[in-house]
Structures are given as structure tokens and as C-alpha cells.
Design a protein around this motif. Structure first.
Motif, PDB file in Angstrom:
ATOM      1  N   ALA A  64      -8.333 -20.003 -35.122  1.00 24.39           N
ATOM      2  CA  ALA A  64      -7.189 -19.247 -34.617  1.00 24.39           C
ATOM      3  C   ALA A  64      -7.566 -18.342 -33.454  1.00 24.39           C
ATOM      4  O   ALA A  64      -6.738 -18.036 -32.607  1.00 24.39           O
ATOM      5  CB  ALA A  64      -6.580 -18.416 -35.741  1.00 24.39           C
ATOM      6  N   GLU A  65      -8.806 -17.911 -33.420  1.00 26.54           N
ATOM      7  CA  GLU A  65      -9.182 -16.868 -32.482  1.00 26.54           C
ATOM      8  C   GLU A  65      -9.565 -17.385 -31.098  1.00 26.54           C
ATOM      9  O   GLU A  65      -9.289 -16.737 -30.093  1.00 26.54           O
ATOM     10  CB  GLU A  65     -10.353 -16.064 -33.063  1.00 26.54           C
ATOM     11  N   ASP A  66     -10.235 -18.519 -31.054  1.00 24.58           N
ATOM     12  CA  ASP A  66     -10.862 -18.930 -29.793  1.00 24.58           C
ATOM     13  C   ASP A  66     -10.187 -20.092 -29.080  1.00 24.58           C
ATOM     14  O   ASP A  66     -10.541 -20.410 -27.944  1.00 24.58           O
ATOM     15  CB  ASP A  66     -12.326 -19.302 -30.038  1.00 24.58           C
ATOM     16  N   TYR A  67      -9.230 -20.749 -29.728  1.00 26.95           N
ATOM     17  CA  TYR A  67      -8.649 -21.957 -29.153  1.00 26.95           C
ATOM     18  C   TYR A  67      -7.125 -21.897 -29.177  1.00 26.95           C
ATOM     19  O   TYR A  67      -6.527 -20.927 -29.636  1.00 26.95           O
ATOM     20  CB  TYR A  67      -9.162 -23.195 -29.897  1.00 26.95           C
ATOM     21  N   LEU A  68      -6.492 -22.954 -28.691  1.00 30.98           N
ATOM     22  CA  LEU A  68      -5.034 -23.006 -28.622  1.00 30.98           C
ATOM     23  C   LEU A  68      -4.460 -23.578 -29.916  1.00 30.98           C
ATOM     24  O   LEU A  68      -4.997 -23.352 -30.983  1.00 30.98           O
ATOM     25  CB  LEU A  68      -4.629 -23.796 -27.382  1.00 30.98           C
ATOM     26  N   SER A  69      -3.393 -24.344 -29.849  1.00 29.20           N
ATOM     27  CA  SER A  69      -2.675 -24.738 -31.058  1.00 29.20           C
ATOM     28  C   SER A  69      -3.270 -25.935 -31.798  1.00 29.20           C
ATOM     29  O   SER A  69      -2.997 -26.122 -32.980  1.00 29.20           O
ATOM     30  CB  SER A  69      -1.219 -25.057 -30.703  1.00 29.20           C
ATOM     31  N   VAL A  70      -4.087 -26.737 -31.134  1.00 30.20           N
ATOM     32  CA  VAL A  70      -4.555 -27.980 -31.755  1.00 30.20           C
ATOM     33  C   VAL A  70      -5.393 -27.724 -33.014  1.00 30.20           C
ATOM     34  O   VAL A  70      -5.185 -28.385 -34.035  1.00 30.20           O
ATOM     35  CB  VAL A  70      -5.324 -28.858 -30.745  1.00 30.20           C
ATOM     36  N   LYS A  72      -5.095 -25.346 -35.107  1.00 27.72           N
ATOM     37  CA  LYS A  72      -4.162 -24.952 -36.161  1.00 27.72           C
ATOM     38  C   LYS A  72      -3.474 -26.178 -36.747  1.00 27.72           C
ATOM     39  O   LYS A  72      -3.266 -26.274 -37.963  1.00 27.72           O
ATOM     40  CB  LYS A  72      -3.123 -23.973 -35.622  1.00 27.72           C
ATOM     41  N   ALA A  73      -3.108 -27.119 -35.872  1.00 29.84           N
ATOM     42  CA  ALA A  73      -2.466 -28.348 -36.343  1.00 29.84           C
ATOM     43  C   ALA A  73      -3.421 -29.143 -37.226  1.00 29.84           C
ATOM     44  O   ALA A  73      -3.036 -29.641 -38.291  1.00 29.84           O
ATOM     45  CB  ALA A  73      -2.009 -29.187 -35.150  1.00 29.84           C
ATOM     46  N   GLU A  74      -4.667 -29.264 -36.801  1.00 27.87           N
ATOM     47  CA  GLU A  74      -5.637 -30.012 -37.598  1.00 27.87           C
ATOM     48  C   GLU A  74      -5.884 -29.323 -38.939  1.00 27.87           C
ATOM     49  O   GLU A  74      -6.001 -29.992 -39.980  1.00 27.87           O
ATOM     50  CB  GLU A  74      -6.944 -30.157 -36.832  1.00 27.87           C
ATOM     51  N   SER A 175     -12.047 -30.936 -34.905  1.00 24.42           N
ATOM     52  CA  SER A 175     -12.665 -31.909 -34.012  1.00 24.42           C
ATOM     53  C   SER A 175     -13.069 -31.275 -32.692  1.00 24.42           C
ATOM     54  O   SER A 175     -12.515 -30.239 -32.281  1.00 24.42           O
ATOM     55  CB  SER A 175     -11.700 -33.068 -33.748  1.00 24.42           C
ATOM     56  N   ASP A 176     -14.022 -31.920 -32.004  1.00 20.91           N
ATOM     57  CA  ASP A 176     -14.428 -31.433 -30.689  1.00 20.91           C
ATOM     58  C   ASP A 176     -13.274 -31.529 -29.689  1.00 20.91           C
ATOM     59  O   ASP A 176     -13.137 -30.679 -28.804  1.00 20.91           O
ATOM     60  CB  ASP A 176     -15.627 -32.242 -30.177  1.00 20.91           C
ATOM     61  N   ALA A 177     -12.433 -32.559 -29.856  1.00 20.13           N
ATOM     62  CA  ALA A 177     -11.297 -32.721 -28.942  1.00 20.13           C
ATOM     63  C   ALA A 177     -10.341 -31.544 -29.034  1.00 20.13           C
ATOM     64  O   ALA A 177      -9.749 -31.123 -28.039  1.00 20.13           O
ATOM     65  CB  ALA A 177     -10.556 -34.023 -29.255  1.00 20.13           C
TER      66      ALA A 177
END
Length: 320
Positions: A64-70, A72-74, A175-177
Motif C-alpha cells: 500500500a505504501e510504495d506502489y499504485l493500485s496493482v 492492492k488488486a493482487e 508480482s514484479d509486474a
């Protein structure tokens, strides 16, 4: 009773109010369980329990802190695979719809966006939507997989139903993606002291009838008197009289407050698409034939620069 997952949204002060609305709606479908992607502290768990969450799935780490929405979806997909819910409820918005779409694809599920209500009809999840710029209401059934539904803020009245939730810490593999885009810096929005537009129970919106940037002052004054948020039409934001982030309408934000005051707003269909689900609509316009009056519960034919200050004075006198 089947499990209904609710994606909880957090703010610096705790849980976003729209999450409580989702938990309330979830109780009509089954047993509400909140998914927290981030820090699920005792205060957060208690707030979720106050609105009926019987389980809190806590997904920690940097998702949640370092990335966008993906991520959270995963994370939500992996929790769903574990919990086997009948439905997944997410707050409508740019991020919420992005997450919902990714979750629905991963789970091979049906999806309904911008729902205003949900129900369980004989084991089938049904969602109601306001469609075609709010001209019609549609009822949709989800027939495959857990129903993935995004709900408009303020469409449901949040009602407390105290529960003592169990907390399950969930380890998920991101995932890395999903980490392809990361957040490198944050610049907090300067607070106006007003509620967020999409969460506000009261919205006062100004249209071209305000006449100038200074004319928005009377809109702000009434909003502050009522403890509400300030909105504007596209014409006002395009003219530079107000910031684009308070635009209400088809190409702006969708709101559904308990009270919507439209001052100097003609009522073009593009604007109505973003606000006509409001529970009570009050219009103030000099043109008695303005389309906004067709969807208003109360209307005043008059100059907003005279009507609104008089209303502010009347409210102040009433409060003593």
C-alpha cells in the motif's frame, strides 16, 4: 452465511467513511469481512468492527505504501481465493474502479460499477445503478464468480452494528509486474478544513451564474456554514474560477450527498450526471426555466448573490 469482502480505505485519521457504507451494504449480502492493505492498528480494527466487520484480513508490507493500485488488486485476489466470498465491495472512484476491474479479470467474475444499492435475491447478487447520465435506473445480476461491485460514496447510509472482529494476518505474493510503477514522493494536499467532495454529506456547488472568481466566495461561505464541501460546474473550472478537482459532472466527480445546493447552475445533463443521485437537491437560479429545477426538490428563482447571503444569515440567526 457467505462472506462478503470489503476493501477498506484508510486516511491519516483512520478509516474512510465510505468504507463504513460498504460494510453496511455488505450486511445485506452476508457476513462482512474487511481487507486492510496497510497498517491495521487497533483503532482501525475497532472502527471496522463498529460497522459490522466480523473478520479483518490484514495485508502488511509495502504493497500500500510504495506502489499504485496493482499490488492492492493482487492482494485482494489472493484474500478472495482464501476466503471464497460471494461478493467483493469496493468504493467507486478512479482507484477503486481500477482495482475492481483487475480483480474481476483475475477471478473471472462479473463486475458492476457505480452501484447505488445491492441485494441478495435468492442467492443471486443484484446491484442497482443510475445509468445514462442518471436518466434511468438499471438492475443487474452477477451470474459468474464472486460479484465484484463498486459502490458510489453516500449511496448507502452507514449504520453501526457492533462486532468484535478477528484479525487474520495475510502474507501475499506481489508480482514484479505490479511493482513496475512506484511512488517516489508525496506532497499532501493543503487542507481547506472542508470534507472531501466525494465523501461530503452536504455539497454547495456554483455554476456560471456566480459571475466571477470572487463570486465563488458566497458558495464557499454557505458550504462552511453548513459544514459541507464546495463543488463547481465544468464551465466554472474551465474559466479558471475554481480548481478542476472540485468539478462535479460526467467529466468530473460523482457525488451523492444528503443535501446538494446548486447555485447559478443551469443543469446541463453533463452536470446532472454527477449529482442527481443526491438525496435532496436545492436549486437557486434567476432563470425560472433552468433545467436544474426539473430534478430539484426545492427551488428558488432569484439572484444567488442575494439568496445565499440571506440563507447564511438565517442559519446563523437560527443557531443563535
Amino acid at each position: 452465511m457467505s462472506t462478503v469482502l470489503v476493501l477498506a480505505e484508510l486516511t491519516p485519521s483512520g478509516v474512510r467513511p465510505a468504507t463504513f457504507e460498504l460494510l453496511t451494504a455488505a450486511r445485506a449480502l452476508g457476513d462482512p469481512a474487511a481487507v486492510v492493505v496497510g497498517e491495521a492498528g487497533d483503532d482501525v480494527v475497532a472502527q471496522l468492527g463498529n460497522y459490522g466487520a466480523t473478520t479483518v484480513y490484514a495485508v502488511g508490507g509495502a504493497a500500500a505504501e510504495d506502489y499504485l493500485s496493482v499490488p492492492k488488486a493482487e492482494a485482494l485476489v489472493q484474500v478472495a481465493q482464501q476466503a471464497n466470498p460471494s461478493a467483493i465491495l469496493i468504493t467507486s472512484g478512479s482507484e477503486g474502479k481500477d482495482i475492481a476491474a483487475r480483480v474481476a479479470v483475475r477471478l473471472d467474475s462479473g463486475i458492476v460499477t457505480d452501484a447505488v444499492s445491492v441485494a441478495d435475491e435468492g442467492g443471486t447478487i443484484v446491484a442497482a445503478q443510475a445509468i445514462v447520465a442518471g436518466t434511468y435506473h438499471a438492475t443487474s445480476e452477477v451470474t459468474r464468480g464472486p460479484a465484484v461491485i463498486t459502490m458510489r460514496p453516500n449511496a448507502t447510509n452507514a449504520e453501526q452494528a457492533a462486532a468484535t472482529p478477528s484479525v487474520e494476518n495475510v502474507d501475499v505474493a506481489i508480482s514484479d509486474a505490479a511493482k513496475g510503477a512506484s511512488i517516489t514522493a508525496r506532497n499532501p494536499k493543503v487542507s481547506t478544513g472542508r470534507p472531501e467532495l466525494t465523501d461530503a454529506a452536504v455539497v454547495v456547488a456554483g455554476g456560471r451564474g456566480v459571475g466571477s472568481p470572487e463570486g465563488m466566495g458566497v458558495i464557499e461561505q454557505l458550504a462552511d456554514t453548513l459544514g459541507g464541501a464546495v463543488g463547481a460546474t465544468r464551465a466554472v473550472t474551465d474559466l479558471g474560477w475554481a480548481a478542476h478537482d472540485i468539478q462535479v459532472g460526467q467529466t468530473g466527480k460523482t457525488v451523492a450527498p444528503s443535501l446538494y445546493v446548486a447555485a447559478g447552475v443551469s443543469g446541463a445533463i453533463q452536470h446532472r450526471a454527477g449529482m442527481q443521485s443526491s438525496k435532496t437537491i436545492v436549486a437557486v437560479n434567476k432563470d425560472a426555466n433552468a433545467p436544474i429545477f426539473a430534478i430539484s426538490d426545492f427551488g428558488v428563482v432569484g439572484d444567488l448573490h442575494q439568496v445565499l447571503p440571506a440563507l447564511v444569515d438565517a442559519i446563523a440567526a437560527k443557531r443563535g
